[in-house]
Design an enzyme around this catalytic site. Structure first.
Site, mmCIF file in Angstrom:
data_model
loop_
_atom_site.group_PDB
_atom_site.id
_atom_site.type_symbol
_atom_site.label_atom_id
_atom_site.label_comp_id
_atom_site.label_asym_id
_atom_site.label_seq_id
_atom_site.Cartn_x
_atom_site.Cartn_y
_atom_site.Cartn_z
ATOM 1 N N SER A 118 0.816 -1.213 0.000
ATOM 2 C CA SER A 118 0.000 0.000 0.000
ATOM 3 C C SER A 118 0.848 1.260 0.000
ATOM 4 O O SER A 118 0.304 2.364 -0.043
ATOM 5 C CB SER A 118 -0.923 0.000 1.228
ATOM 6 O OG SER A 118 -0.187 -0.194 2.414
ATOM 7 N N GLU A 151 -5.509 -0.253 -7.526
ATOM 8 C CA GLU A 151 -4.452 0.643 -8.000
ATOM 9 C C GLU A 151 -3.397 -0.202 -8.698
ATOM 10 O O GLU A 151 -2.826 -1.113 -8.092
ATOM 11 C CB GLU A 151 -3.804 1.389 -6.832
ATOM 12 C CG GLU A 151 -4.510 2.635 -6.395
ATOM 13 C CD GLU A 151 -3.698 3.417 -5.374
ATOM 14 O OE1 GLU A 151 -3.491 4.616 -5.582
ATOM 15 O OE2 GLU A 151 -3.275 2.821 -4.360
ATOM 16 N N ASN A 189 -3.435 6.107 -0.594
ATOM 17 C CA ASN A 189 -2.925 6.375 0.753
ATOM 18 C C ASN A 189 -2.247 7.731 0.879
ATOM 19 O O ASN A 189 -2.158 8.276 1.989
ATOM 20 C CB ASN A 189 -1.972 5.261 1.186
ATOM 21 C CG ASN A 189 -2.749 4.041 1.629
ATOM 22 O OD1 ASN A 189 -3.756 4.143 2.305
ATOM 23 N ND2 ASN A 189 -2.283 2.863 1.230
#
Length: 296
Positions: A118, A151, A189
């Site tokens: 992430s 993503e 993020n």
């Protein structure tokens, strides 16, 4: 590409395995021990039961999905025939680099290596292999079987062909792929974690309580879940790790984690996974505020 290996049977790993298996892929789910694998498959089974109860799947669909999953504790055996490997281990750069070194040696030459990281640099992970053009990020959202976004993160050397293959593959899973470039936090993020961190700062500065902050964001900004509750579901340790990666990557103080977040992680209050974070999950009961010891 019908043979996919997934590294890690935790929250993200079992969700990724579930999603591929439900879409008809043969999945090799790999973790370090049988106990972790058993828990991962149990979670998949329970989530499939919920889908059956809601009429989204049949009992036969559930059995087919579980039948598509085989478990391994040995990486070399698990990836032997994989066309794609998706790594979903703990968000730790040294661990991921070690895994990708092993994958480079164990996988066939044409196997695409993907990571569900992430925040960690895809380029850095790819450099641990002799095939950086075939390394890519596939950042699924939690819960994976439900959330549509993936993503797709291109490393510095990721090829156009690999990127195109993973985009089309994501679509076959019923996902909406978005291609982004390899910078700390990517898109999701880079935007989400500062918001969560600022929510924790707002609590830390005693502007409002946990439930009040979450209510403002849910009712005022139409968020389905408040940022503090969301942090609990992500894991406060994961939030801290991502913020640290961005802080180190950008050297910008706006990404520095709130002292309250640091203290809670050090105290083992990690959210849902530990039974307590900003809310209390120990007895299916949600606390309205963090224990006073963290706010002193």
């Amino acid at each position: 590409m019908k043979n996919v290996a997934v590294i890690g049977a935790g929250t993200m790993g079992n969700g990724i395995a579930h999603t591929f298996a439900q879409s008809g892929f043969k999945v090799q789910l790999i973790d370090v021990n049988d106990d972790a694998l058993r828990k991962g498959v149990q979670t998949i089974s329970k989530n499939l039961d919920r889908m059956v109860a809601k009429g989204k799947l049949t009992d036969a669909d559930k059995l087919d999905t579980l039948g598509n999953i085989t478990t391994f504790t040995n990486i070399t055996e698990g990836v032997e025939y994989a066309s794609l490997v998706v790594e979903a281990a703990t968000e730790n750069v040294d661990l991921k680099l070690n895994i990708f070194k092993q994958l480079n040696e164990a996988c066939p030459e044409d196997t695409i290596l993907a990571t569900n990281t992430s925040s960690i640099s895809i380029t850095q992970i790819a450099a641990a292999t002799a095939r950086p053009d075939m390394v890519i990020g596939m950042h699924f959202m939690n819960p994976v079987p439900i959330m549509k976004l993936v993503e797709i993160i291109r490393g510095y050397n990721t090829s156009d062909a690999v990127t195109g293959t993973i985009v089309e593959l994501s679509k076959t899973l019923g996902k909406e792929p978005v291609i982004v470039n390899d910078y700390p936090g990517f898109v999701a993020n880079r935007i989400l974690m500062p918001m969560i961190n600022e929510s924790i700062e707002t609590l830390y500065n005693n502007v409002a309580g946990v439930r009040d902050i979450d209510t403002v964001m849910k009712l005022g900004m139409a968020h389905p879940m408040g940022p503090l509750q969301l942090a609990d579901f992500i894991g406060l340790d994961v939030c801290l790790s991502i913020l640290n990666v961005m802080y180190e990557g950008f050297k910008n103080p706006k990404y520095a984690p709130c002292p309250l977040l640091v203290n809670m992680v050090q105290a083992g209050k990690l959210g849902v996974k530990s039974g307590e974070g900003f809310y209390d999950y120990s007895e299916s009961r949600k606390a309205e505020h963090v224990s006073d010891q963290f706010l002193k």
